[in-house]
Enzyme design. Structure first.
Site, PDB file in Angstrom:
ATOM      1  N   SER A  52       0.839  -1.076  -0.066  1.00  0.00           N
ATOM      2  CA  SER A  52      -0.100   0.039  -0.202  1.00  0.00           C
ATOM      3  C   SER A  52       0.903   1.255  -0.025  1.00  0.00           C
ATOM      4  CB  SER A  52      -0.876   0.081   1.210  1.00  0.00           C
ATOM      5  OG  SER A  52      -0.261  -0.228   2.387  1.00  0.00           O
ATOM      6  N   ASP A 351      -4.072   7.199   8.132  1.00  0.00           N
ATOM      7  CA  ASP A 351      -4.990   6.494   8.442  1.00  0.00           C
ATOM      8  C   ASP A 351      -4.785   5.510   9.612  1.00  0.00           C
ATOM      9  OD1 ASP A 351      -3.653   4.818   6.892  1.00  0.00           O
ATOM     10  OD2 ASP A 351      -5.220   4.601   5.377  1.00  0.00           O
ATOM     11  N   HIS A 354      -0.763   4.447   6.815  1.00  0.00           N
ATOM     12  CA  HIS A 354      -0.135   5.100   5.682  1.00  0.00           C
ATOM     13  C   HIS A 354       0.134   6.468   5.961  1.00  0.00           C
ATOM     14  CE1 HIS A 354      -3.067   1.910   4.353  1.00  0.00           C
ATOM     15  NE2 HIS A 354      -1.963   1.314   3.811  1.00  0.00           N
TER      16      HIS A 354
END
Length: 389
Positions: A52, A351, A354
């Site tokens: 991610s 969040d 990240h």
């Protein structure tokens, strides 16, 4: 704000380039490598592999769009990124004069003429024996990403040879040998172990196998013609809000910046073995140019120097719901109660997992300069080869 800062980044990289063009022999801090003068690498494409931290839409294409407020700062709408804006890979593409990478799994509206992104959020190096719904980890592990790349490459070359009408949306065959291959993966291998209730020692024990599988992927891509590799090590896992919230650690195991020491120590062990693997890969693949980037030091440096860099919150998420870290695994960013903070630019973390665009910008600035690369070369010159050892 970012536009002004990017000009200073470009100036920094230009300064390095001028020194090289005028014949400066660059000594690496270890004194082990010397480099000849050269012009910019002029990479025509980027092929990215990872999780991610560099996913520009892969997981969203496969399992549903990352919801708002993701994307709010730069794209002003969800863009497939788990971030309020741009990722490090986006800033890297910008610095090389290339468009943002389309996710390989995104079939509609994608243009792959200057590369492709095989990263998906939740990806690991090793295959996981669970589903995405069960564990939160992606089925697109690094070996799967490499298979996807091989198929992509074969089809791109065939399309060019056959004169297919869509070949303009694909890289030219010669781009595969001249492209920059970027890797940012491994963090999830560690956290996957922890979430299976493994101890730090048990996680540490399987790291050599993870690194071995990573090396095999690099060798496979090199065998297919890939020459230029940019490999990021893993960041300080123990500073992530979701780790701090979900994994046990005592006050005595917490450093003065709020990070969990045991989990950071395992990340450092991962990085030590990864760097050893890179050194061995340089011996095994003498024609390849491999750059190792110390992302751990860059990211931990942001935590320790947050105020100086303009950040107010280091281990607290911008977009979340409640608690010490503003993180709740049941009510994440984008849920009905998981709202964004007023000013993401003063948060390192978006969040709970990240980085914000603001922190990604700072990270990319250091990647571009080369100051945290083991070759000390700026990003625009990582195709360089040592001329002596």
């Amino acid at each position: 704000m970012f536009e002004r800062k990017q000009k200073s980044v470009a100036a920094c990289c230009y300064f390095h380039a001028v020194l090289l063009v005028f014949g400066l022999v660059l000594n690496v801090s270890s004194g082990s490598y010397l480099y000849a003068s050269a012009t910019d690498c002029e990479f025509p494409a980027i092929f990215n592999f990872g999780d991610s931290n560099s996913d520009t839409g892969g997981l969203s294409a496969a399992f549903g769009q990352a919801p708002p407020p993701n994307g709010e700062t730069f794209f002003h709408k969800p863009s497939g990124r788990y971030c309020d804006g741009r990722l490090v890979i986006d800033f890297i593409a910008e610095s090389l004069g290339l468009p943002y990478l389309s996710a390989y799994l995104q079939s509609v509206g994608s243009n792959f003429s200057h590369g492709a992104n095989f990263a998906t959020a939740g990806s690991t190096i090793r295959q996981q024996n669970t589903t995405l719904r069960q564990s939160g980890f992606s089925p697109f592990s690094l070996d799967v990403q490499s298979w996807q790349f091989n198929q992509f490459k074969d089809k791109a070359i065939a399309a060019d040879k056959e004169g297919a009408s869509y070949k303009y949306l694909l890289p030219k065959p010669e781009y595969f040998n001249r492209a920059l291959y970027t890797f940012d993966i491994g963090q999830n291998d560690l956290t996957a172990g922890y979430f299976l209730n493994m101890t730090v020692d048990q996680v540490r024990a399987f790291i050599p196998d993870v690194i071995s599988q990573f090396s095999s992927i690099i060798k496979g891509i090199n065998f297919g013609g890939g020459m230029f590799f940019l490999i990021h090590n893993t960041g300080p896992v123990g500073c992530l809000p979701y780790v701090l919230d979900r994994l046990p650690h005592s006050p005595s195991e917490t450093d003065k910046y709020g990070c969990a020491i045991p989990y950071n120590e395992v990340a450092q062990e991962f990085n030590r073995l990864l760097k050893e693997a890179v050194i061995q890969l340089r011996k095994d693949l003498p024609k390849a140019a491999i750059t190792y980037v110390d992302m751990y030091s860059i990211k931990y440096g942001l935590v320790t120097n947050a105020t100086k860099e303009g950040f107010k919150f280091t281990v607290r998420a911008c977009c979340g719901h409640g608690g010490k870290y503003n993180y709740n695994r049941n009510f994440g960013c984008g849920s009905k109660v998981g709202n964004s903070c007023i000013d993401p630019s003063v948060y390192l973390n978006w969040d709970g997992v990240h980085n914000t665009e603001a922190s990604n910008y700072h990270i990319s600035r250091h990647v571009m300069s080369g100051e945290f690369s083991d070759t000390s070369l700026p990003l625009s010159h990582v195709c360089q080869k040592p001329i002596s050892n």
